[in-house]
Write a protein that holds these residues in place. Structure first.
Motif, mmCIF file in Angstrom:
data_model
loop_
_atom_site.group_PDB
_atom_site.id
_atom_site.type_symbol
_atom_site.label_atom_id
_atom_site.label_comp_id
_atom_site.label_asym_id
_atom_site.label_seq_id
_atom_site.Cartn_x
_atom_site.Cartn_y
_atom_site.Cartn_z
ATOM 1 N N ASP A 250 0.823 -1.133 -0.105
ATOM 2 C CA ASP A 250 -0.174 -0.032 0.247
ATOM 3 C C ASP A 250 0.874 1.310 0.111
ATOM 4 O OD1 ASP A 250 -2.570 -1.317 -0.243
ATOM 5 O OD2 ASP A 250 -2.829 -1.370 1.890
ATOM 6 N N LEU A 251 2.023 1.258 -0.759
ATOM 7 C CA LEU A 251 2.871 2.289 -0.863
ATOM 8 C C LEU A 251 2.281 3.440 -1.263
ATOM 9 C CD1 LEU A 251 5.710 3.849 -0.881
ATOM 10 C CD2 LEU A 251 6.098 2.470 -3.046
ATOM 11 N N TYR A 252 1.273 3.142 -2.347
ATOM 12 C CA TYR A 252 0.443 4.508 -2.975
ATOM 13 C C TYR A 252 -0.943 4.434 -2.035
ATOM 14 C CZ TYR A 252 4.351 4.497 -6.114
ATOM 15 O OH TYR A 252 5.766 4.742 -6.723
ATOM 16 N N SER A 253 -1.090 5.403 -1.191
ATOM 17 C CA SER A 253 -2.291 5.656 -0.260
ATOM 18 C C SER A 253 -3.420 5.129 -0.806
ATOM 19 C CB SER A 253 -2.066 6.960 0.308
ATOM 20 O OG SER A 253 -3.282 7.245 0.750
ATOM 21 N N PRO A 254 -3.988 4.181 -0.427
ATOM 22 C CA PRO A 254 -5.565 3.751 -0.864
ATOM 23 C C PRO A 254 -6.580 4.999 -0.412
ATOM 24 C CG PRO A 254 -4.502 2.102 0.201
ATOM 25 C CD PRO A 254 -3.436 3.108 0.487
ATOM 26 N N ARG A 255 -6.150 5.561 0.649
ATOM 27 C CA ARG A 255 -7.087 6.663 1.146
ATOM 28 C C ARG A 255 -6.868 8.030 -0.033
ATOM 29 N NH1 ARG A 255 -6.996 11.761 4.122
ATOM 30 N NH2 ARG A 255 -4.838 11.828 3.994
ATOM 31 N N LEU A 256 -5.764 8.193 -0.249
ATOM 32 C CA LEU A 256 -5.897 9.210 -1.162
ATOM 33 C C LEU A 256 -6.196 9.077 -2.382
ATOM 34 C CD1 LEU A 256 -2.554 11.034 0.036
ATOM 35 C CD2 LEU A 256 -4.847 11.775 0.565
ATOM 36 N N ARG A 257 -6.007 7.785 -3.170
ATOM 37 C CA ARG A 257 -6.357 7.135 -4.218
ATOM 38 C C ARG A 257 -8.018 7.343 -4.263
ATOM 39 N NH1 ARG A 257 -3.267 2.137 -3.847
ATOM 40 N NH2 ARG A 257 -4.863 1.267 -5.307
ATOM 41 N N ALA A 258 -8.655 6.995 -3.204
ATOM 42 C CA ALA A 258 -10.086 7.102 -3.213
ATOM 43 C C ALA A 258 -10.588 8.292 -3.113
ATOM 44 C CB ALA A 258 -10.557 6.386 -1.888
ATOM 45 N N ALA A 259 -9.771 9.406 -2.447
ATOM 46 C CA ALA A 259 -10.189 10.676 -2.556
ATOM 47 C C ALA A 259 -10.199 11.367 -3.949
ATOM 48 C CB ALA A 259 -9.530 11.624 -1.471
ATOM 49 N N MET B 97 10.506 7.376 -16.095
ATOM 50 C CA MET B 97 11.929 7.437 -15.681
ATOM 51 C C MET B 97 11.775 8.066 -14.195
ATOM 52 S SD MET B 97 13.521 8.606 -19.359
ATOM 53 C CE MET B 97 12.945 8.098 -20.769
ATOM 54 N N SER B 98 11.025 8.054 -13.372
ATOM 55 C CA SER B 98 10.996 8.688 -12.266
ATOM 56 C C SER B 98 10.081 8.086 -11.248
ATOM 57 C CB SER B 98 10.412 10.214 -12.242
ATOM 58 O OG SER B 98 9.284 10.194 -12.531
ATOM 59 N N THR B 99 9.879 8.483 -10.088
ATOM 60 C CA THR B 99 8.887 8.192 -9.174
ATOM 61 C C THR B 99 9.095 7.207 -8.235
ATOM 62 O OG1 THR B 99 7.061 9.363 -10.714
ATOM 63 C CG2 THR B 99 6.444 7.694 -8.883
ATOM 64 N N THR B 100 9.511 5.988 -8.532
ATOM 65 C CA THR B 100 9.625 4.730 -7.800
ATOM 66 C C THR B 100 10.614 5.157 -6.617
ATOM 67 O OG1 THR B 100 10.944 3.379 -8.849
ATOM 68 C CG2 THR B 100 9.047 3.473 -9.677
ATOM 69 N N LEU B 101 11.888 5.610 -6.893
ATOM 70 C CA LEU B 101 12.936 5.822 -5.920
ATOM 71 C C LEU B 101 12.344 6.731 -5.036
ATOM 72 C CD1 LEU B 101 15.817 5.501 -8.544
ATOM 73 C CD2 LEU B 101 15.239 3.796 -6.850
ATOM 74 N N GLU B 102 11.807 7.794 -5.542
ATOM 75 C CA GLU B 102 10.967 8.868 -4.526
ATOM 76 C C GLU B 102 10.185 8.397 -3.669
ATOM 77 O OE1 GLU B 102 10.317 12.237 -7.323
ATOM 78 O OE2 GLU B 102 11.651 10.808 -8.641
ATOM 79 N N ALA B 103 9.331 7.402 -4.283
ATOM 80 C CA ALA B 103 8.063 7.019 -3.307
ATOM 81 C C ALA B 103 8.846 5.942 -2.213
ATOM 82 C CB ALA B 103 7.112 6.107 -4.246
ATOM 83 N N ILE B 104 9.916 5.154 -2.443
ATOM 84 C CA ILE B 104 10.432 4.136 -1.526
ATOM 85 C C ILE B 104 11.094 5.336 -0.429
ATOM 86 C CG2 ILE B 104 12.333 2.885 -1.285
ATOM 87 C CD1 ILE B 104 11.771 1.588 -4.161
#
Ligand code: 8IG
Length: 269
Positions: A159-168, A208-215
């Motif tokens: 659940d790295l990518y917030s289920p709460r914020l995706r639902a919002a 070419m971005s995002t995953t390293l930042e999310a981690i």
């Protein structure tokens, strides 16, 4: 480990956050946003800038390297929140190392941000997706073969990518799709055969971005919202070569929709 002053990356981020406080006059920032390719025109919907500084005024930041990414950081007062908006990012393909890629994320955490919105421009694989379409990131596949975390720190990415914020986000715009974002090292785009592979491994978006930042954001305890702007169909899907110009054009065309989405989601973070 994990003592701020024992970890040089976190110590540098703490220094950058201190410099940010004195440069902006804002004691604490609450929510960070990182703008990807094509997202710059959307940022004006977030409100008036309290301060705008050059990234190079803070310890540990490099000058921007890509057209459409300006090397600026904006502090915006939005309702009762202080937003910290990075108008550019350092990409993995610049070869400055993973620590440089995630330094803005760690700086945001050190500045007090509890949540971060990571945006990007990317290629889309799903049938029916068109350039200019925003897609919520539901999960990722990191094909950079590296991590921003050093040492035996086994950070959970469920659940790295917030289920709460995706639902919002979907309450705000029920037409929003979700997809799995696949980060390639770049800077070249994929071959059509690599896009076939992405489909086979469950990817919907390539960038070419995002995953390293999310981690790094998860390691720092931040809630993460990831939103991709599909700026081109992935290689081999349109019959046309890929170019960076179409990326910028898709961003301009989609700016109103992106701006409205960002403006409405931020108060709910
Ligand atoms: I904008 O099609 C953008 N960035 N890897 N592939 C990759 N990165 C991208 C793409 C794309 N479009």
């Amino acid at each position: 480990m994990a003592q701020t002053d024992e970890n040089p990356n976190k110590a540098l981020a703490a220094d950058a956050a201190a410099a940010l406080r004195s440069a902006t006059g804002v004691e604490q920032h609450d929510v960070a946003l990182v703008l990807g390719s094509g997202w710059l025109p959307a940022v004006d919907a977030l409100g008036e800038a309290t301060a705008e500084i050059d990234t190079t005024d803070l310890p540990g930041f490099n000058a921007a390297a890509v057209a459409g990414h300006s090397g600026k950081i904006r502090s915006i007062r939005s309702g009762d929140r202080n937003l910290l908006v990075f108008l550019s990012r350092t990409h993995f393909y610049e070869g400055k190392g993973v620590a440089a890629v995630v330094h803005p994320v760690r700086t945001a955490a050190a500045a007090g941000c509890r949540a971060i919105v990571l945006t990007n421009g990317c290629g889309g694989l799903r049938e029916g997706w068109r350039p200019g379409q925003p897609v919520l990131i539901s999960d990722h596949i990191n094909l950079t073969a590296t991590s921003p975390i050093e040492g035996a720190n086994f950070v959970d990415l469920t659940d790295l990518y917030s289920p709460r914020l995706r639902a919002a986000c979907r309450e705000i715009d029920p037409s929003l799709d979700e997809g799995v974002y696949v980060q390639f090292p770049g800077p070249h785009y994929e071959t059509p055969a690599e896009i076939t592979m992405v489909r086979a491994i469950g990817g919907d978006l390539v960038g070419m971005s995002t995953t390293l930042e999310a981690i790094a954001a998860r390691e720092a305890g931040m809630e993460v919202l990831g939103i991709s702007l599909v700026t081109n169909l992935a290689a081999g899907l349109s019959g046309q070569p890929l170019n960076h110009q179409e990326v910028l054009e898709a961003g301009r065309a989609a700016a109103t929709r992106m701006g409205e989405l960002l403006g409405r989601i931020v108060p709910r973070i």
